[in-house]
Scaffold this motif. Structure first.
Motif, mmCIF file in Angstrom:
data_model
loop_
_atom_site.group_PDB
_atom_site.id
_atom_site.type_symbol
_atom_site.label_atom_id
_atom_site.label_comp_id
_atom_site.label_asym_id
_atom_site.label_seq_id
_atom_site.Cartn_x
_atom_site.Cartn_y
_atom_site.Cartn_z
ATOM 1 N N TRP A 128 18.273 -17.738 -40.450
ATOM 2 C CA TRP A 128 17.213 -17.209 -41.103
ATOM 3 C C TRP A 128 15.983 -18.270 -40.929
ATOM 4 O O TRP A 128 15.781 -19.196 -40.977
ATOM 5 C CB TRP A 128 16.493 -17.062 -42.825
ATOM 6 N N LEU A 129 14.124 -17.711 -40.415
ATOM 7 C CA LEU A 129 13.637 -18.514 -40.276
ATOM 8 C C LEU A 129 12.397 -18.904 -41.751
ATOM 9 O O LEU A 129 12.527 -18.505 -42.708
ATOM 10 C CB LEU A 129 12.739 -17.591 -39.484
ATOM 11 N N PRO A 130 12.339 -19.906 -41.759
ATOM 12 C CA PRO A 130 10.581 -20.197 -42.670
ATOM 13 C C PRO A 130 10.236 -18.939 -42.486
ATOM 14 O O PRO A 130 9.607 -18.316 -41.941
ATOM 15 C CB PRO A 130 10.213 -20.900 -42.318
ATOM 16 N N ASN A 131 9.719 -18.787 -44.015
ATOM 17 C CA ASN A 131 8.585 -17.931 -45.262
ATOM 18 C C ASN A 131 7.700 -17.851 -44.208
ATOM 19 O O ASN A 131 7.082 -18.727 -44.757
ATOM 20 C CB ASN A 131 8.812 -17.959 -46.617
ATOM 21 N N ILE A 132 7.095 -16.799 -44.314
ATOM 22 C CA ILE A 132 5.179 -16.529 -43.986
ATOM 23 C C ILE A 132 4.854 -15.417 -44.749
ATOM 24 O O ILE A 132 5.719 -14.692 -45.302
ATOM 25 C CB ILE A 132 5.673 -16.239 -42.413
ATOM 26 N N ARG A 133 4.178 -15.988 -45.232
ATOM 27 C CA ARG A 133 3.188 -15.428 -46.300
ATOM 28 C C ARG A 133 2.207 -14.790 -45.412
ATOM 29 O O ARG A 133 2.121 -14.889 -44.628
ATOM 30 C CB ARG A 133 1.858 -15.985 -46.949
ATOM 31 N N LEU A 134 1.929 -13.563 -45.601
ATOM 32 C CA LEU A 134 1.534 -11.974 -45.453
ATOM 33 C C LEU A 134 -0.157 -11.976 -45.580
ATOM 34 O O LEU A 134 0.036 -11.779 -46.882
ATOM 35 C CB LEU A 134 2.317 -11.096 -45.388
ATOM 36 N N ASP A 135 -0.368 -11.905 -45.221
ATOM 37 C CA ASP A 135 -2.360 -11.877 -45.210
ATOM 38 C C ASP A 135 -2.481 -10.757 -46.086
ATOM 39 O O ASP A 135 -2.152 -9.438 -44.332
ATOM 40 C CB ASP A 135 -3.018 -12.093 -43.888
ATOM 41 N N ASN A 136 -2.804 -10.259 -46.699
ATOM 42 C CA ASN A 136 -3.641 -8.765 -47.229
ATOM 43 C C ASN A 136 -4.879 -8.961 -47.366
ATOM 44 O O ASN A 136 -5.839 -7.911 -47.622
ATOM 45 C CB ASN A 136 -3.470 -8.620 -48.645
ATOM 46 N N GLY A 137 -6.187 -9.669 -46.714
ATOM 47 C CA GLY A 137 -7.150 -9.573 -46.421
ATOM 48 C C GLY A 137 -7.834 -10.702 -47.303
ATOM 49 O O GLY A 137 -9.167 -10.498 -47.412
ATOM 50 N N ALA A 138 -7.279 -10.461 -48.229
ATOM 51 C CA ALA A 138 -7.633 -10.995 -49.586
ATOM 52 C C ALA A 138 -7.438 -12.768 -49.578
ATOM 53 O O ALA A 138 -6.495 -13.256 -48.631
ATOM 54 C CB ALA A 138 -7.469 -10.942 -51.398
ATOM 55 N N ALA A 139 -8.204 -13.983 -49.948
ATOM 56 C CA ALA A 139 -7.654 -15.174 -49.948
ATOM 57 C C ALA A 139 -6.439 -14.893 -51.047
ATOM 58 O O ALA A 139 -6.014 -14.506 -51.926
ATOM 59 C CB ALA A 139 -8.960 -16.107 -51.041
ATOM 60 N N VAL A 140 -5.890 -16.395 -50.848
ATOM 61 C CA VAL A 140 -4.450 -17.017 -51.115
ATOM 62 C C VAL A 140 -5.571 -16.824 -53.233
ATOM 63 O O VAL A 140 -6.095 -17.498 -53.365
ATOM 64 C CB VAL A 140 -4.133 -18.499 -50.830
ATOM 65 N N GLY A 141 -4.855 -16.093 -53.347
ATOM 66 C CA GLY A 141 -4.983 -16.086 -55.108
ATOM 67 C C GLY A 141 -5.333 -15.157 -55.722
ATOM 68 O O GLY A 141 -5.948 -14.782 -56.701
ATOM 69 N N ALA A 142 -6.338 -14.421 -55.068
ATOM 70 C CA ALA A 142 -7.871 -13.811 -55.184
ATOM 71 C C ALA A 142 -7.035 -12.473 -55.923
ATOM 72 O O ALA A 142 -7.827 -11.681 -57.170
ATOM 73 C CB ALA A 142 -8.545 -13.232 -54.128
ATOM 74 N N GLU A 143 -5.694 -11.719 -55.345
ATOM 75 C CA GLU A 143 -5.693 -10.262 -55.653
ATOM 76 C C GLU A 143 -4.318 -10.051 -55.716
ATOM 77 O O GLU A 143 -3.735 -10.766 -54.681
ATOM 78 C CB GLU A 143 -6.277 -9.122 -55.087
ATOM 79 N N ASP A 144 -3.463 -9.717 -56.364
ATOM 80 C CA ASP A 144 -2.496 -9.120 -56.182
ATOM 81 C C ASP A 144 -2.149 -8.917 -55.046
ATOM 82 O O ASP A 144 -2.225 -6.995 -54.909
ATOM 83 C CB ASP A 144 -1.891 -8.541 -57.708
ATOM 84 N N VAL A 145 -0.574 -8.647 -54.731
ATOM 85 C CA VAL A 145 -0.330 -7.397 -53.513
ATOM 86 C C VAL A 145 0.481 -6.767 -54.364
ATOM 87 O O VAL A 145 1.874 -7.259 -55.025
ATOM 88 C CB VAL A 145 0.087 -8.547 -52.370
ATOM 89 N N ASP A 146 0.525 -5.439 -55.020
ATOM 90 C CA ASP A 146 1.181 -4.491 -55.395
ATOM 91 C C ASP A 146 2.381 -3.957 -55.005
ATOM 92 O O ASP A 146 3.666 -3.935 -55.376
ATOM 93 C CB ASP A 146 -0.073 -3.550 -56.164
ATOM 94 N N GLU A 147 2.266 -2.996 -54.065
ATOM 95 C CA GLU A 147 3.015 -2.489 -52.558
ATOM 96 C C GLU A 147 4.125 -3.545 -51.639
ATOM 97 O O GLU A 147 2.547 -4.043 -51.021
ATOM 98 C CB GLU A 147 2.949 -1.019 -53.107
ATOM 99 N N VAL A 148 4.842 -3.610 -51.046
ATOM 100 C CA VAL A 148 5.187 -4.187 -49.572
ATOM 101 C C VAL A 148 5.961 -3.714 -49.222
ATOM 102 O O VAL A 148 7.365 -3.112 -50.078
ATOM 103 C CB VAL A 148 5.479 -5.195 -49.974
ATOM 104 N N GLU A 149 6.030 -2.854 -48.352
ATOM 105 C CA GLU A 149 7.341 -1.519 -47.651
ATOM 106 C C GLU A 149 7.425 -2.176 -46.547
ATOM 107 O O GLU A 149 6.302 -3.215 -45.317
ATOM 108 C CB GLU A 149 6.978 -0.562 -48.134
ATOM 109 N N ILE A 150 8.800 -2.314 -45.285
ATOM 110 C CA ILE A 150 8.904 -3.058 -43.874
ATOM 111 C C ILE A 150 9.555 -1.865 -43.430
ATOM 112 O O ILE A 150 10.641 -1.452 -44.216
ATOM 113 C CB ILE A 150 9.235 -4.113 -43.895
ATOM 114 N N THR A 151 9.514 -1.857 -42.192
ATOM 115 C CA THR A 151 10.585 -1.062 -41.538
ATOM 116 C C THR A 151 10.690 -1.432 -39.490
ATOM 117 O O THR A 151 9.304 -2.071 -39.294
ATOM 118 C CB THR A 151 9.665 0.349 -41.040
ATOM 119 N N ALA A 152 11.111 -1.340 -39.600
ATOM 120 C CA ALA A 152 11.376 -1.662 -37.465
ATOM 121 C C ALA A 152 11.970 -0.589 -36.635
ATOM 122 O O ALA A 152 13.024 0.443 -37.406
ATOM 123 C CB ALA A 152 12.531 -2.710 -37.677
#
Length: 161
Positions: A128-152
């Motif tokens: 497995w690759l090292p973990n990557i933080r996905l940017d939600n447009g806010a500064a780190v720690g500024a707001e919660d990511v409430d939902e995340v979904e993935i498809t390929a």
């Protein structure tokens, strides 16, 4: 005669279902661990099960390249510090072209704000690759990511935050 033909076709089509080899359940993690939020991704003969350990909060994975006949030992795929709160659900795993993609939310950055993290395996779950933080447009720690979904789809991965 017209009534019997569909019945014969159904019986012929259902015959392979009767011949399936039903396997006994297998334990993928430690017998002392409890887990929740498990999810499965398959691509050809490769299957990967991902779950969250409810005691340690670690995101774990196990793979099978033999249609579920045998499974690898459980492997931790998140690299957050021990004890970091995490959230993993069944819609947070996807597969395509023998690649497995996983996203989840955790609080590793400041201990209170949920951020989205991503990892991938390009060899069917072996590494497995090292973990990557996905940017939600806010500064780190500024707001919660409430939902995340993935498809390929093939080599393309889509994440909704």
């Amino acid at each position: 005669m017209q009534i019997q033909m569909p019945l014969v076709a159904i019986l012929i089509a259902a015959t392979p279902l009767l011949a399936q080899d039903v396997r006994a359940p297998q334990t993928l993690g430690s017998l002392t661990d409890t887990s929740y939020s498990s999810a499965v991704a398959t691509d050809g003969d490769v299957s990967v099960v991902v779950w969250q350990n409810s005691i340690t909060q670690e995101i774990m994975a196990s793979y099978s390249d033999g249609r579920g006949v045998s499974w690898s030992p459980a492997k931790r795929i998140d690299d957050a510090p021990a004890g970091t709160s995490k959230w993993f659900y069944d819609h947070m795993i996807a597969s395509g072209n023998e690649n497995i993609y996983v996203v989840w939310r955790d609080r590793r950055d400041n201990g209170t704000t949920e951020e989205a993290y991503f990892t991938a395996s390009h060899d069917g779950g072996v590494t497995w690759l090292p973990n990557i933080r996905l940017d939600n447009g806010a500064a780190v720690g500024a707001e919660d990511v409430d939902e995340v979904e993935i498809t390929a789809c093939g080599d393309h991965v889509y994440v909704l935050i």
